[in-house]
Motif scaffolding. Structure first.
Motif, PDB file in Angstrom:
ATOM      1  N   GLN A 141       0.823  -1.206   0.000  1.00 22.28           N
ATOM      2  CA  GLN A 141       0.000   0.000   0.000  1.00 22.28           C
ATOM      3  C   GLN A 141       0.859   1.260   0.000  1.00 22.28           C
ATOM      4  OE1 GLN A 141      -2.793  -0.362   3.214  1.00 22.28           O
ATOM      5  NE2 GLN A 141      -3.852  -2.071   2.261  1.00 22.28           N
ATOM      6  N   LEU A 142       1.946   1.255   0.752  1.00 19.99           N
ATOM      7  CA  LEU A 142       2.855   2.401   0.760  1.00 19.99           C
ATOM      8  C   LEU A 142       3.502   2.590  -0.609  1.00 19.99           C
ATOM      9  CD1 LEU A 142       4.191   4.630   2.450  1.00 19.99           C
ATOM     10  CD2 LEU A 142       5.981   2.998   3.010  1.00 19.99           C
ATOM     11  N   GLY A 143       3.898   1.494  -1.245  1.00 26.44           N
ATOM     12  CA  GLY A 143       4.476   1.573  -2.592  1.00 26.44           C
ATOM     13  C   GLY A 143       3.489   2.131  -3.607  1.00 26.44           C
ATOM     14  N   LEU A 144       2.225   1.731  -3.513  1.00 25.42           N
ATOM     15  CA  LEU A 144       1.202   2.266  -4.410  1.00 25.42           C
ATOM     16  C   LEU A 144       0.989   3.764  -4.189  1.00 25.42           C
ATOM     17  CD1 LEU A 144      -1.407  -0.632  -4.311  1.00 25.42           C
ATOM     18  CD2 LEU A 144       0.021   0.041  -6.244  1.00 25.42           C
ATOM     19  N   CYS A 145       1.020   4.200  -2.931  1.00 30.40           N
ATOM     20  CA  CYS A 145       0.863   5.630  -2.632  1.00 30.40           C
ATOM     21  C   CYS A 145       2.034   6.437  -3.178  1.00 30.40           C
ATOM     22  CB  CYS A 145       0.744   5.848  -1.125  1.00 30.40           C
ATOM     23  SG  CYS A 145      -0.801   5.265  -0.448  1.00 30.40           S
ATOM     24  N   ILE A 146       3.238   5.933  -2.995  1.00 27.96           N
ATOM     25  CA  ILE A 146       4.427   6.634  -3.503  1.00 27.96           C
ATOM     26  C   ILE A 146       4.389   6.687  -5.025  1.00 27.96           C
ATOM     27  CG2 ILE A 146       6.944   6.451  -3.724  1.00 27.96           C
ATOM     28  CD1 ILE A 146       6.922   5.353  -0.817  1.00 27.96           C
ATOM     29  N   ASN A 147       4.002   5.583  -5.647  1.00 23.87           N
ATOM     30  CA  ASN A 147       3.889   5.545  -7.103  1.00 23.87           C
ATOM     31  C   ASN A 147       2.873   6.581  -7.595  1.00 23.87           C
ATOM     32  OD1 ASN A 147       4.066   4.664  -9.798  1.00 23.87           O
ATOM     33  ND2 ASN A 147       2.336   3.292  -9.477  1.00 23.87           N
ATOM     34  N   LEU A 148       1.726   6.653  -6.965  1.00 22.77           N
ATOM     35  CA  LEU A 148       0.694   7.614  -7.365  1.00 22.77           C
ATOM     36  C   LEU A 148       1.186   9.046  -7.196  1.00 22.77           C
ATOM     37  CD1 LEU A 148      -2.193   8.124  -8.296  1.00 22.77           C
ATOM     38  CD2 LEU A 148      -2.879   8.057  -5.907  1.00 22.77           C
ATOM     39  N   PHE A 149       1.872   9.319  -6.104  1.00 22.36           N
ATOM     40  CA  PHE A 149       2.358  10.671  -5.848  1.00 22.36           C
ATOM     41  C   PHE A 149       3.352  11.119  -6.916  1.00 22.36           C
ATOM     42  CE2 PHE A 149       5.394  13.627  -3.913  1.00 22.36           C
ATOM     43  CZ  PHE A 149       4.534  14.651  -3.577  1.00 22.36           C
TER      44      PHE A 149
END
Length: 121
Positions: A63-71
């Protein structure tokens, strides 16, 4: 992302066909991924696939990786929108200082998103 790709093609007449084939391929991949999620978790499948992973380090890291990717990719995905907007309202030229504005807007959206999550309780 389609507008800059079409502008860079050698033969623009093939763009529609290539885009159609690519979109069908991507839709098939998404459908296959969704089917695998349903086969793995059955009728207990959650809407957000990462919530099926349960609590734990792996789920948090994903989930953290997905958030960083989106940002970091948001500005890249919005670039064609900014280009069309700037060309429409600024006489066919791009703004020289547009990068800083885009970064500022992304930071503002990030801040608003963080404060919005506090309203959900």
């Amino acid at each position: 992302m389609a507008l800059p790709l079409e502008a860079k093609m050698k033969d623009r007449s093939k763009f529609g066909r290539i885009l159609c084939v690519t979109m069908i391929f991507i839709a098939a991949m998404y459908g296959g991924f969704g089917a695998m999620g349903y086969f793995a978790f059955g009728q207990n499948t959650q809407d957000i696939i990462t919530t099926n992973m349960g609590d734990g380090l792996l789920s948090t890291v994903v989930q953290l990786g997905l958030c960083i990717n989106l940002f970091f990719t948001f500005s890249l995905m919005m670039n064609p929108v900014y280009e069309v907007f700037e060309r429409r309202f600024w006489g066919g030229r791009l703004l020289v200082f547009g990068g800083e504005q885009h970064l500022l807007l992304t930071g503002l959206r990030f801040t608003c998103t963080l404060s919005f999550s506090n309203f959900q309780g």
